[in-house]
Design a protein around this motif. Structure first.
Motif, PDB file in Angstrom:
ATOM      1  N   TYR A 232       0.830  -1.205   0.000  1.00 15.77           N
ATOM      2  CA  TYR A 232       0.000   0.000   0.000  1.00 15.77           C
ATOM      3  C   TYR A 232       0.867   1.258   0.000  1.00 15.77           C
ATOM      4  O   TYR A 232       0.549   2.235  -0.694  1.00 15.77           O
ATOM      5  N   PHE A 233       1.971   1.229   0.738  1.00 12.50           N
ATOM      6  CA  PHE A 233       2.882   2.381   0.748  1.00 12.50           C
ATOM      7  C   PHE A 233       3.442   2.630  -0.650  1.00 12.50           C
ATOM      8  O   PHE A 233       3.470   3.777  -1.127  1.00 12.50           O
ATOM      9  N   ILE A 234       3.867   1.558  -1.305  1.00 15.52           N
ATOM     10  CA  ILE A 234       4.437   1.708  -2.649  1.00 15.52           C
ATOM     11  C   ILE A 234       3.382   2.198  -3.634  1.00 15.52           C
ATOM     12  O   ILE A 234       3.613   3.126  -4.422  1.00 15.52           O
ATOM     13  N   LEU A 235       2.211   1.582  -3.588  1.00 17.24           N
ATOM     14  CA  LEU A 235       1.163   1.910  -4.543  1.00 17.24           C
ATOM     15  C   LEU A 235       0.574   3.306  -4.332  1.00 17.24           C
ATOM     16  O   LEU A 235       0.146   3.962  -5.287  1.00 17.24           O
ATOM     17  N   SER A 236       0.537   3.758  -3.076  1.00 18.12           N
ATOM     18  CA  SER A 236      -0.107   5.046  -2.785  1.00 18.12           C
ATOM     19  C   SER A 236       0.870   6.208  -2.654  1.00 18.12           C
ATOM     20  O   SER A 236       0.480   7.366  -2.856  1.00 18.12           O
ATOM     21  N   LYS A 237       2.128   5.917  -2.328  1.00 21.64           N
ATOM     22  CA  LYS A 237       3.081   6.993  -2.052  1.00 21.64           C
ATOM     23  C   LYS A 237       4.216   7.112  -3.073  1.00 21.64           C
ATOM     24  O   LYS A 237       4.787   8.196  -3.224  1.00 21.64           O
ATOM     25  N   ILE A 238       4.545   6.020  -3.741  1.00 25.31           N
ATOM     26  CA  ILE A 238       5.721   6.033  -4.615  1.00 25.31           C
ATOM     27  C   ILE A 238       5.338   6.015  -6.095  1.00 25.31           C
ATOM     28  O   ILE A 238       5.790   6.856  -6.868  1.00 25.31           O
ATOM     29  N   LEU A 239       4.508   5.060  -6.484  1.00 27.70           N
ATOM     30  CA  LEU A 239       4.138   4.938  -7.891  1.00 27.70           C
ATOM     31  C   LEU A 239       3.082   5.970  -8.285  1.00 27.70           C
ATOM     32  O   LEU A 239       2.245   6.342  -7.461  1.00 27.70           O
ATOM     33  N   PRO A 240       3.095   6.412  -9.543  1.00 29.82           N
ATOM     34  CA  PRO A 240       2.001   7.275 -10.016  1.00 29.82           C
ATOM     35  C   PRO A 240       0.696   6.496 -10.017  1.00 29.82           C
ATOM     36  O   PRO A 240       0.680   5.263 -10.142  1.00 29.82           O
ATOM     37  N   ALA A 241      -0.409   7.197  -9.886  1.00 35.64           N
ATOM     38  CA  ALA A 241      -1.715   6.551  -9.765  1.00 35.64           C
ATOM     39  C   ALA A 241      -2.017   5.625 -10.936  1.00 35.64           C
ATOM     40  O   ALA A 241      -2.574   4.532 -10.747  1.00 35.64           O
ATOM     41  N   SER A 242      -1.656   6.022 -12.142  1.00 37.91           N
ATOM     42  CA  SER A 242      -1.951   5.193 -13.316  1.00 37.91           C
ATOM     43  C   SER A 242      -1.220   3.865 -13.263  1.00 37.91           C
ATOM     44  O   SER A 242      -1.788   2.818 -13.616  1.00 37.91           O
ATOM     45  N   LEU A 243       0.014   3.877 -12.793  1.00 35.01           N
ATOM     46  CA  LEU A 243       0.795   2.644 -12.698  1.00 35.01           C
ATOM     47  C   LEU A 243       0.293   1.765 -11.559  1.00 35.01           C
ATOM     48  O   LEU A 243       0.218   0.536 -11.685  1.00 35.01           O
ATOM     49  N   SER A 244      -0.079   2.379 -10.451  1.00 33.66           N
ATOM     50  CA  SER A 244      -0.643   1.627  -9.328  1.00 33.66           C
ATOM     51  C   SER A 244      -1.918   0.914  -9.754  1.00 33.66           C
ATOM     52  O   SER A 244      -2.121  -0.275  -9.454  1.00 33.66           O
ATOM     53  N   THR A 245      -2.785   1.635 -10.461  1.00 35.54           N
ATOM     54  CA  THR A 245      -4.032   1.044 -10.942  1.00 35.54           C
ATOM     55  C   THR A 245      -3.761  -0.123 -11.871  1.00 35.54           C
ATOM     56  O   THR A 245      -4.429  -1.162 -11.803  1.00 35.54           O
ATOM     57  N   TYR A 246      -2.772   0.026 -12.721  1.00 39.37           N
ATOM     58  CA  TYR A 246      -2.413  -1.047 -13.655  1.00 39.37           C
ATOM     59  C   TYR A 246      -2.026  -2.316 -12.899  1.00 39.37           C
ATOM     60  O   TYR A 246      -2.513  -3.413 -13.217  1.00 39.37           O
ATOM     61  N   PHE A 247      -1.161  -2.215 -11.903  1.00 38.06           N
ATOM     62  CA  PHE A 247      -0.697  -3.381 -11.166  1.00 38.06           C
ATOM     63  C   PHE A 247      -1.828  -4.030 -10.353  1.00 38.06           C
ATOM     64  O   PHE A 247      -1.948  -5.260 -10.306  1.00 38.06           O
ATOM     65  N   VAL A 248      -2.642  -3.200  -9.710  1.00 43.03           N
ATOM     66  CA  VAL A 248      -3.752  -3.731  -8.919  1.00 43.03           C
ATOM     67  C   VAL A 248      -4.732  -4.488  -9.808  1.00 43.03           C
ATOM     68  O   VAL A 248      -5.151  -5.618  -9.494  1.00 43.03           O
ATOM     69  N   ASN A 249      -5.084  -3.913 -10.947  1.00 47.45           N
ATOM     70  CA  ASN A 249      -6.056  -4.544 -11.832  1.00 47.45           C
ATOM     71  C   ASN A 249      -5.476  -5.763 -12.545  1.00 47.45           C
ATOM     72  O   ASN A 249      -6.203  -6.729 -12.823  1.00 47.45           O
ATOM     73  N   THR A 251      -3.465  -7.880 -11.213  1.00 52.28           N
ATOM     74  CA  THR A 251      -3.582  -8.959 -10.232  1.00 52.28           C
ATOM     75  C   THR A 251      -4.995  -9.529 -10.206  1.00 52.28           C
ATOM     76  O   THR A 251      -5.196 -10.748 -10.198  1.00 52.28           O
ATOM     77  N   MET A 252      -5.992  -8.660 -10.210  1.00 46.74           N
ATOM     78  CA  MET A 252      -7.381  -9.118 -10.192  1.00 46.74           C
ATOM     79  C   MET A 252      -7.734  -9.897 -11.455  1.00 46.74           C
ATOM     80  O   MET A 252      -8.468 -10.894 -11.412  1.00 46.74           O
ATOM     81  N   ARG A 253      -7.215  -9.478 -12.584  1.00 45.70           N
ATOM     82  CA  ARG A 253      -7.516 -10.176 -13.838  1.00 45.70           C
ATOM     83  C   ARG A 253      -6.885 -11.563 -13.878  1.00 45.70           C
ATOM     84  O   ARG A 253      -7.402 -12.469 -14.524  1.00 45.70           O
ATOM     85  N   LYS A 254      -5.777 -11.733 -13.176  1.00 48.46           N
ATOM     86  CA  LYS A 254      -5.165 -13.054 -13.079  1.00 48.46           C
ATOM     87  C   LYS A 254      -6.000 -13.980 -12.188  1.00 48.46           C
ATOM     88  O   LYS A 254      -6.088 -15.178 -12.447  1.00 48.46           O
ATOM     89  N   ILE A 255      -6.595 -13.404 -11.142  1.00 51.56           N
ATOM     90  CA  ILE A 255      -7.412 -14.212 -10.233  1.00 51.56           C
ATOM     91  C   ILE A 255      -8.756 -14.562 -10.866  1.00 51.56           C
ATOM     92  O   ILE A 255      -9.290 -15.659 -10.652  1.00 51.56           O
ATOM     93  N   TYR A 256      -9.299 -13.645 -11.672  1.00 47.49           N
ATOM     94  CA  TYR A 256     -10.600 -13.860 -12.319  1.00 47.49           C
ATOM     95  C   TYR A 256     -10.471 -13.663 -13.839  1.00 47.49           C
ATOM     96  O   TYR A 256     -11.031 -12.710 -14.404  1.00 47.49           O
ATOM     97  N   PRO A 257      -9.751 -14.552 -14.510  1.00 51.16           N
ATOM     98  CA  PRO A 257      -9.512 -14.361 -15.953  1.00 51.16           C
ATOM     99  C   PRO A 257     -10.777 -14.434 -16.788  1.00 51.16           C
ATOM    100  O   PRO A 257     -10.839 -13.831 -17.878  1.00 51.16           O
ATOM    101  N   ALA A 258     -11.794 -15.160 -16.322  1.00 51.23           N
ATOM    102  CA  ALA A 258     -13.017 -15.303 -17.116  1.00 51.23           C
ATOM    103  C   ALA A 258     -13.708 -13.970 -17.341  1.00 51.23           C
ATOM    104  O   ALA A 258     -14.386 -13.770 -18.364  1.00 51.23           O
ATOM    105  N   PHE A 259     -13.546 -13.038 -16.394  1.00 45.89           N
ATOM    106  CA  PHE A 259     -14.201 -11.734 -16.520  1.00 45.89           C
ATOM    107  C   PHE A 259     -13.545 -10.855 -17.591  1.00 45.89           C
ATOM    108  O   PHE A 259     -14.123  -9.854 -18.001  1.00 45.89           O
ATOM    109  N   SER A 260     -12.344 -11.214 -17.994  1.00 44.20           N
ATOM    110  CA  SER A 260     -11.589 -10.366 -18.943  1.00 44.20           C
ATOM    111  C   SER A 260     -11.817 -10.766 -20.387  1.00 44.20           C
ATOM    112  O   SER A 260     -11.325 -10.116 -21.292  1.00 44.20           O
ATOM    113  N   ARG A 261     -12.549 -11.852 -20.600  1.00 42.71           N
ATOM    114  CA  ARG A 261     -12.747 -12.346 -21.955  1.00 42.71           C
ATOM    115  C   ARG A 261     -13.887 -11.636 -22.674  1.00 42.71           C
ATOM    116  O   ARG A 261     -14.815 -11.169 -22.044  1.00 42.71           O
TER     117      ARG A 261
END
Length: 261
Positions: A232-249, A251-261
């Motif tokens: 959370y420190f890295i994602l909220s304090k160090i990385l730009p918001a666009s890059l943080s969003t990319y990494f978070v999403n 991860t979610m797409r890997k956990i729920y790949p069916a939703f990305s099709r």
């Protein structure tokens, strides 16, 4: 055993709620257990009461119901209850447009409406009777990071974080502590029902419950797990918001790949 030591656990019979029930019971709290699953509630209540020789009051109630907070408070007012654990939550995982209005209303009712009214009623009760106590709100890293596929859940958990932060200083004047605990994925039946893919890191419910109770009243928001705090420190304090969003999403797409099709 002090008969005046009571705690209300809203959402108490399964997963993280079960962990709170077992932990607080072992610490000598008498419990008001509120849950909609009567079978699981009664089974756990019987086990915990016998094991720890505590008193338990059982409330079979859907915490999304309009008057659920009043049902809980009717029990609170009959004992000297000094701890509220607001654990119940609706947490369906799916793309936002796959929800219907009924399912979206459930998020509002269970995750925001009842917690708001119950926190207000519980704190008002403590203040009226000159009692000190604590309120523990269970949020999520989703409320801090807002990943895809959990939009209504993440929004409702962000609501709890703002509520807790706002009330933390306000309640200290009355000797009432309030803390919001955020965790990552927890190994619960509800999460496993979402059919995650791969091997996502999952926290042990008992450890999350112990961390939350230990930190209750000490700070407005606490985050379970060193890795979660670091991320959370890295994602909220160090990385730009666009890059943080990319990494978070990602991860979610890997956990729920069916939703990305």
């Amino acid at each position: 055993m002090n008969d005046s030591k009571w705690a209300l656990i809203a959402g108490s019979a399964e997963g993280l709620g079960k962990a709170f029930t077992e932990l607080l019971g072992s610490q000598g709290f008498n419990l008001i257990m509120a849950d909609r699953d009567e079978g699981s509630l009664n089974k756990l209540a019987d086990e915990v009461s016998v094991k720890n020789r505590i008193k338990i009051r059982r409330l079979v109630v859907d915490l999304g119901n309009k008057n659920a907070w009043e049902t809980c408070m009717d029990e609170v007012k009959t004992v000297e209850c000094s701890l509220l654990v607001m654990n119940a939550a609706n947490s369906d995982v799916k793309p936002f447009l796959d929800h219907d209005p009924v399912s979206l209303e459930k998020f509002v009712e269970v995750n925001t409406r009842t917690p708001l009214l119950l926190v207000h009623a519980f704190a008002s009760h403590l203040r009226k009777h000159g009692m000190t106590g604590n309120i523990l709100l269970i949020s999520s890293m989703a409320g801090l990071l807002a990943p895809v596929y959990v939009a209504p859940y993440a929004a409702s958990k962000a609501y709890l974080i703002s509520l807790g932060r706002s009330l933390y200083s306000e309640f200290r004047h009355y000797g009432i502590g309030i803390t919001v605990c955020c965790s990552g994925i927890i190994n619960t039946p509800k999460f496993l029902e979402s059919k995650p893919q791969g091997k996502p890191s999952m926290a042990n419910p008992a450890r999350v419950a112990a961390f939350a109770v230990k930190n209750c009243g000490k700070k407005a928001v606490c985050i379970h797990g060193r890795i979660n705090r670091l991320n959370y420190f890295i994602l909220s304090k160090i990385l730009p918001a666009s890059l943080s969003t990319y990494f978070v999403n990602r991860t979610m797409r890997k956990i729920y790949p069916a939703f990305s099709r």
